[in-house]
Design an enzyme around this catalytic site. Sequence first.
Site, PDB file in Angstrom:
ATOM      1  N   SER A   1      -9.682  35.402 -34.767  1.00 33.41           N
ATOM      2  CA  SER A   1      -9.513  35.639 -36.219  1.00 33.41           C
ATOM      3  C   SER A   1      -9.426  37.230 -34.940  1.00 33.41           C
ATOM      4  O   SER A   1      -9.087  38.047 -35.932  1.00 33.41           O
ATOM      5  CB  SER A   1      -9.497  35.756 -37.263  1.00 33.41           C
ATOM      6  OG  SER A   1      -8.621  34.548 -37.817  1.00 33.41           O
TER       7      SER A   1
ATOM      8  N   LYS B   1      -6.751  39.889 -35.760  1.00 31.66           N
ATOM      9  CA  LYS B   1      -6.288  40.734 -36.815  1.00 31.66           C
ATOM     10  C   LYS B   1      -6.881  42.039 -36.534  1.00 31.66           C
ATOM     11  O   LYS B   1      -5.947  42.645 -36.964  1.00 31.66           O
ATOM     12  CB  LYS B   1      -7.260  40.157 -38.436  1.00 31.66           C
ATOM     13  CG  LYS B   1      -6.503  38.591 -38.390  1.00 31.66           C
ATOM     14  CD  LYS B   1      -6.906  38.382 -39.592  1.00 31.66           C
ATOM     15  CE  LYS B   1      -6.036  36.662 -39.434  1.00 31.66           C
ATOM     16  NZ  LYS B   1      -7.195  35.346 -39.934  1.00 31.66           N
TER      17      LYS B   1
ATOM     18  N   SER C   1     -10.551  37.476 -43.757  1.00 29.95           N
ATOM     19  CA  SER C   1      -9.589  37.611 -43.053  1.00 29.95           C
ATOM     20  C   SER C   1      -8.395  36.302 -43.178  1.00 29.95           C
ATOM     21  O   SER C   1      -7.794  35.609 -42.823  1.00 29.95           O
ATOM     22  CB  SER C   1     -10.611  36.222 -41.910  1.00 29.95           C
ATOM     23  OG  SER C   1     -10.067  36.080 -40.435  1.00 29.95           O
TER      24      SER C   1
END
Length: 365
Positions: A58, A61, A112
Site C-alpha cells: 500500500s 498509494k 489505506s
Amino acid sequence: MSRTRPCRAWGFALALALLLPCRAEALTTSAASAVLIEQESGRVLYAQNADEERLIASITKIMTAVTALEHGKLQQEYTVTAADMAEGSSMYLKPGDRLRLEELLYGLMLASGNDAALAVAHCVSGGVEDFVELMNDTAQRLGMTHSHFANPNGLDAPEHYSSAADMAVLTAYALKNNDFRRIVSTASVTVGERYLVNHNKLLRLCEGCIGVKTGFTKAAGRTLVSAAARGGMTLVCVTLNDGNDWNDHMALLDHGFANYRMETAAAAGQVLASTAVRCGTVPNVPLAAAGDLRYPLAGDERLTIAAKVPLSVAAPVVPGQVIGQLCACLDGEEVASVDLIAAAPSAKKNGGEGTAFPWRFVGEI
C-alpha cells in the site's frame, strides 16, 4: 550506488538521484531493503539493497495521491459505483456514496482504503488503466527506473513493483506538495459518518514525524515510508519487507538527525558576484542567490561554492533576471545549486548592443 559528476546545473529529479556514499555502515535493519535520505537534496544517509525491485503493497498509494493531486481537483465530487469495491483494507465506501476527491484522499492515505484508491482513479481519470498510465508517467519523469505500477492500491501483481530508493525519491517529491503533506500528517479525520484514523504509529512515537504511509501484503511483507522534520531538516525513510519497521524507522531517523546537519552555504538574497553590462546605464550589476543554497553535511565535511556567470550581459537588465548559477560542491563534486539573479537594474543607453562574451566560473567564493 554512488554517482558523481562535475560541478554544474541540475534539476530536482537529478538531485534526488545523486546517491552519495552511505556513512552509516554500522547501522543494520530487519528490512530486505532500506534507505534514508534528506528530502531537499536527496542525499542518501543510509542504504541497504536500496535499488532492488520488490513488491511494495500500500505504499503504492503515495503515487496514487501524487497523481490525483497533480491531475485532479480537491473539491471535485464523485459518486461511488460498484466498480470501486475492492478486497483488503477499506474506507467502507458503498455504491451511491458521494464524496469529494479530498475526502477520498484521506480514506486513501489514513485508512489505506483499496476502495478509495479505485474511486480516486475513476474520479480523476474515468478509468483505472488511464490513471495507472499517469502513475507510470510520473515515475518516469522522476527517474524511478526500478518502478512500474499496475494498479492504484498496491495489491500484488507481476508488473507492480518499486525499490526503496525510488519510493524515497517519490516521497521527497510528494512532500513538496502542501496538500499531500497536510493529508499524510493528519492523525484522524471525520469524513461524513466515517471516523478515519491514520495507521502510521510513528506520528505518535517519533519526534517531528509528518507521516507518510504503511503497507502490507503476505507476499510483500510489511512496507513503510516515513518522514520527519527536526532542526530545519526533513528526512525520508523507506523499508521494504521489514518485520520490525517501527523500530527500524525510529533508529534510522534518529541516526540521521544525530549525525547530519543542514548547512546553508549561501542565503537567499546574498550578493556573491557581479557581471558587466554592455550598453547599460551602469557598468555592472550585482548578482544574488535566488534561494537558500543548502545541503546536509556530516562531521567535518565542508562545502565550497562557485559562481558561474557570463563576462557580460546586454542591457536592459531587470532585478530578478536569471543571469548565472551558484553551485555548492563537496569533495569537488556538485551537490546543490541555485540561480544567480540580478540584484539591481540597468537601463539600456543609446548605442549598439556590443559583442557577446562567453561564460566563466568566477571561482570559489
